[in-house]
Write a protein that holds these residues in place. Structure first.
Motif, mmCIF file in Angstrom:
data_model
loop_
_atom_site.group_PDB
_atom_site.id
_atom_site.type_symbol
_atom_site.label_atom_id
_atom_site.label_comp_id
_atom_site.label_asym_id
_atom_site.label_seq_id
_atom_site.Cartn_x
_atom_site.Cartn_y
_atom_site.Cartn_z
ATOM 1 N N TRP A 42 0.440 -1.222 -0.201
ATOM 2 C CA TRP A 42 -0.402 -0.077 0.235
ATOM 3 C C TRP A 42 1.365 1.255 0.128
ATOM 4 C CZ3 TRP A 42 -4.952 -0.485 -1.346
ATOM 5 C CH2 TRP A 42 -5.318 0.222 -1.199
ATOM 6 N N ASN A 43 1.608 2.320 1.086
ATOM 7 C CA ASN A 43 1.934 2.641 1.050
ATOM 8 C C ASN A 43 2.677 2.803 2.960
ATOM 9 O OD1 ASN A 43 0.733 5.712 2.590
ATOM 10 N ND2 ASN A 43 -0.436 4.716 0.630
ATOM 11 N N THR A 44 3.670 3.374 3.054
ATOM 12 C CA THR A 44 4.119 3.388 4.678
ATOM 13 C C THR A 44 3.213 4.829 5.631
ATOM 14 O OG1 THR A 44 6.445 5.068 3.689
ATOM 15 C CG2 THR A 44 6.431 2.582 3.634
ATOM 16 N N ALA A 45 2.924 5.574 4.610
ATOM 17 C CA ALA A 45 2.365 6.797 5.686
ATOM 18 C C ALA A 45 1.016 6.166 6.177
ATOM 19 C CB ALA A 45 2.153 7.635 3.968
ATOM 20 N N TRP A 46 0.760 4.975 5.473
ATOM 21 C CA TRP A 46 -1.052 4.828 5.642
ATOM 22 C C TRP A 46 -0.940 3.192 7.032
ATOM 23 C CZ3 TRP A 46 -6.381 5.636 6.009
ATOM 24 C CH2 TRP A 46 -6.388 7.207 5.241
ATOM 25 N N THR A 47 0.225 2.643 7.102
ATOM 26 C CA THR A 47 0.813 1.557 7.648
ATOM 27 C C THR A 47 1.645 1.887 8.482
ATOM 28 O OG1 THR A 47 2.596 0.741 5.969
ATOM 29 C CG2 THR A 47 0.271 0.106 5.380
ATOM 30 N N ARG A 48 1.538 3.137 9.009
ATOM 31 C CA ARG A 48 3.156 3.235 10.280
ATOM 32 C C ARG A 48 4.514 2.961 10.125
ATOM 33 N NH1 ARG A 48 -1.166 2.430 15.334
ATOM 34 N NH2 ARG A 48 -2.617 3.884 14.667
ATOM 35 N N SER A 49 5.076 3.239 8.372
ATOM 36 C CA SER A 49 6.299 2.920 8.813
ATOM 37 C C SER A 49 6.542 0.889 8.541
ATOM 38 C CB SER A 49 7.151 2.932 8.918
ATOM 39 O OG SER A 49 7.088 5.002 8.588
ATOM 40 N N GLN A 50 5.266 0.729 8.054
ATOM 41 C CA GLN A 50 5.789 -1.237 8.291
ATOM 42 C C GLN A 50 6.606 -1.468 7.184
ATOM 43 O OE1 GLN A 50 2.008 -3.351 7.275
ATOM 44 N NE2 GLN A 50 2.456 -4.039 5.856
ATOM 45 N N PRO A 51 7.883 -2.405 7.225
ATOM 46 C CA PRO A 51 8.737 -2.660 6.847
ATOM 47 C C PRO A 51 7.593 -3.536 5.503
ATOM 48 C CG PRO A 51 8.525 -4.028 8.393
ATOM 49 C CD PRO A 51 7.729 -3.022 9.071
ATOM 50 N N PRO A 52 8.078 -4.122 4.564
ATOM 51 C CA PRO A 52 9.591 -2.929 3.708
ATOM 52 C C PRO A 52 9.743 -1.991 3.534
ATOM 53 C CG PRO A 52 8.844 -4.499 2.109
ATOM 54 C CD PRO A 52 8.155 -4.485 3.521
ATOM 55 N N HIS A 53 10.765 -0.861 3.501
ATOM 56 C CA HIS A 53 10.559 0.677 2.772
ATOM 57 C C HIS A 53 10.796 0.784 2.017
ATOM 58 C CE1 HIS A 53 10.416 0.628 7.529
ATOM 59 N NE2 HIS A 53 9.824 0.681 7.397
ATOM 60 N N THR A 54 11.346 -0.476 1.272
ATOM 61 C CA THR A 54 12.468 -0.531 -0.703
ATOM 62 C C THR A 54 11.008 -0.839 -1.783
ATOM 63 O OG1 THR A 54 13.578 -2.229 0.027
ATOM 64 C CG2 THR A 54 14.416 -0.023 0.902
ATOM 65 N N LEU A 55 12.227 -0.840 -2.611
ATOM 66 C CA LEU A 55 11.168 -1.259 -3.944
ATOM 67 C C LEU A 55 12.065 -1.782 -5.136
ATOM 68 C CD1 LEU A 55 9.282 1.981 -4.340
ATOM 69 C CD2 LEU A 55 7.662 -0.387 -4.245
ATOM 70 N N GLY A 56 12.649 -2.266 -4.210
ATOM 71 C CA GLY A 56 13.624 -2.598 -5.067
ATOM 72 C C GLY A 56 14.853 -2.957 -5.339
ATOM 73 N N ILE A 57 15.572 -3.597 -6.384
ATOM 74 C CA ILE A 57 16.954 -2.874 -6.973
ATOM 75 C C ILE A 57 17.353 -2.260 -8.322
ATOM 76 C CG2 ILE A 57 17.905 -4.611 -5.232
ATOM 77 C CD1 ILE A 57 19.010 -4.508 -8.542
ATOM 78 N N LEU A 58 17.685 -1.575 -8.668
ATOM 79 C CA LEU A 58 18.413 -1.262 -9.962
ATOM 80 C C LEU A 58 19.959 -0.958 -10.386
ATOM 81 C CD1 LEU A 58 16.057 1.870 -10.673
ATOM 82 C CD2 LEU A 58 15.539 -0.089 -11.819
ATOM 83 N N CYS A 59 20.276 -1.705 -11.568
ATOM 84 C CA CYS A 59 21.559 -1.550 -11.571
ATOM 85 C C CYS A 59 21.666 -1.440 -13.175
ATOM 86 C CB CYS A 59 22.143 -2.854 -11.288
ATOM 87 S SG CYS A 59 21.906 -4.628 -12.005
ATOM 88 N N ASP A 60 23.307 -1.508 -13.504
ATOM 89 C CA ASP A 60 23.255 -1.846 -14.952
ATOM 90 C C ASP A 60 24.041 -3.489 -15.230
ATOM 91 O OD1 ASP A 60 24.165 -1.030 -17.664
ATOM 92 O OD2 ASP A 60 25.775 0.253 -17.403
ATOM 93 N N PRO A 61 22.774 -3.816 -15.911
ATOM 94 C CA PRO A 61 23.832 -4.951 -16.442
ATOM 95 C C PRO A 61 24.718 -4.662 -16.790
ATOM 96 C CG PRO A 61 21.560 -4.674 -16.749
ATOM 97 C CD PRO A 61 22.044 -3.807 -16.233
ATOM 98 N N ASP A 62 25.464 -3.953 -17.761
ATOM 99 C CA ASP A 62 26.746 -3.299 -18.781
ATOM 100 C C ASP A 62 27.709 -3.445 -17.756
ATOM 101 O OD1 ASP A 62 25.034 -4.483 -20.274
ATOM 102 O OD2 ASP A 62 25.241 -3.062 -21.470
ATOM 103 N N HIS A 63 27.601 -2.874 -17.077
ATOM 104 C CA HIS A 63 28.885 -2.501 -15.892
ATOM 105 C C HIS A 63 29.769 -3.731 -15.448
ATOM 106 C CE1 HIS A 63 30.713 -1.353 -12.456
ATOM 107 N NE2 HIS A 63 30.641 0.905 -12.352
#
Length: 326
Positions: A196-217
């Motif tokens: 949902w969102n952390t504002a309405w769930t009293r900062s219920q974990p998790p607080h993140t949305l996965g990772i991003l990277c450059d596969p060609d790095h």
């Protein structure tokens, strides 16, 4: 699935594969969605997503059939392909002929095939489809070399103490392989996204949305990955902690923050410190099994090569501020 589209009320819940205007998001096409949401859905019951060459692929193939009529003598095809869609080996394909009754979950077969012909490391895909129909499904799988003891590496440090600081001042290259428990953060890292969102769930974990990277790095040259989270990352993310980085530091592996609190978060980053070069990680590689081992291999090769040349500087104090004081 909570809803097809994002819900704009109650603080906003970005839960849909469509946005609040019912427009498709770019990460999933209608064709891909129909793989698992359709009158007829091929299913694969997999015990694992990660394998070594010593393993067999064991998968129960079933067809959930809720179409209009029975499918008699249906030809159910399966194959294991590489990232370009090419068959990995002649033994990794087959055709199963079955009568599929509507209104039922139809068992087709249990596959058990060796994977010793598959190169490691690599990403592969198990694909299942019914001939002469639009019904198909697919599952990403990963092959990694068997686990082995990591060779000793003098460059690895576990905290930035006075000795490490002196080595950096002399121009050495070091890898700060931090214990995730030492990271100073209040952000709960999770493989699953925010509910949902952390504002309405009293900062219920998790607080993140996965990772991003450059596969060609070049740091990830030996680690099969896309630009985003997939199942192999579970072994790393679930045994890691989020580093809260200063502005100007672009992580090699970035953590996507809560949209209410945009922050610069990472799991792997590189900087210069004095005249030395420093790679910093906050992943428990040993707990990650063969996946953690392969990421460690990839980062070690990066440190050994000419491509490791950070262009952003941090002071020793800024580095220490990322961790709890001892």
């Amino acid at each position: 699935m909570l809803g097809l589209n994002d819900f704009p009320g109650q603080g906003t819940a970005l839960v849909g594969v469509l946005d609040a205007f019912w427009v498709s998001k770019p990460y999933l096409s209608a064709k891909e969605f129909r793989r698992f949401c359709s009158p007829v859905v091929p299913l694969g019951r997999l015990r694992h997503r990660v394998f070594t060459p010593h393993d067999d692929l064991v998968a129960g193939i079933e067809i959930a059939h809720y179409g209009a009529e029975n499918l008699n003598a249906a030809r159910v095809n399966w194959e294991v392909v590489d990232e370009q869609g090419a068959l990995l080996h002649p033994s990794l394909q087959g055709v199963l002929v079955r009568d599929l009754r509507c209104g039922e979950l139809n068992p087709v077969a249990e596959l058990r095939v060796p994977l010793r012909e598959v190169a490691a490391p690599s990403r592969m895909t198990l694909r299942v489809w019914i001939e002469d129909s639009p019904y198909e499904n697919a599952w990403d799988l990963w092959m990694f070399p068997p686990e082995e003891t990591a060779p000793a590496d003098r460059r690895i440090i576990h905290r930035l103490d006075e000795e490490a600081e002196s080595r950096l001042a002399r121009g050495e290259t070091l890898w700060l392989k931090a214990n995730p428990e030492t990271v100073k953060t209040e952000i709960a890292l999770g493989f699953s996204p925010i509910f949902w969102n952390t504002a309405w769930t009293r900062s219920q974990p998790p607080h993140t949305l996965g990772i991003l990277c450059d596969p060609d790095h070049p740091a990830l040259a030996l680690f099969p990955t896309e630009s985003h989270s997939n199942w192999q990352w579970w072994y790393l993310v679930s045994k890691a902690a989020t580093l809260e980085l200063p502005k100007g530091i672009r992580p090699i592996v970035q953590v996507v923050p809560d949209w209410f609190e945009p922050q610069n978060l990472g799991l792997i980053f590189e900087v210069t410190v004095d005249t030395g070069k420093l790679l910093v990680t906050s992943i428990d590689f040993e707990a990650g099994g063969v996946v953690g081992q392969q990421m460690r291999r990839s980062l070690t090769a990066y440190l050994d090569g000419d491509a490791f040349n950070p262009d952003v500087e941090m002071t020793p104090g800024q580095i220490r501020d990322l961790f709890h004081k001892e």
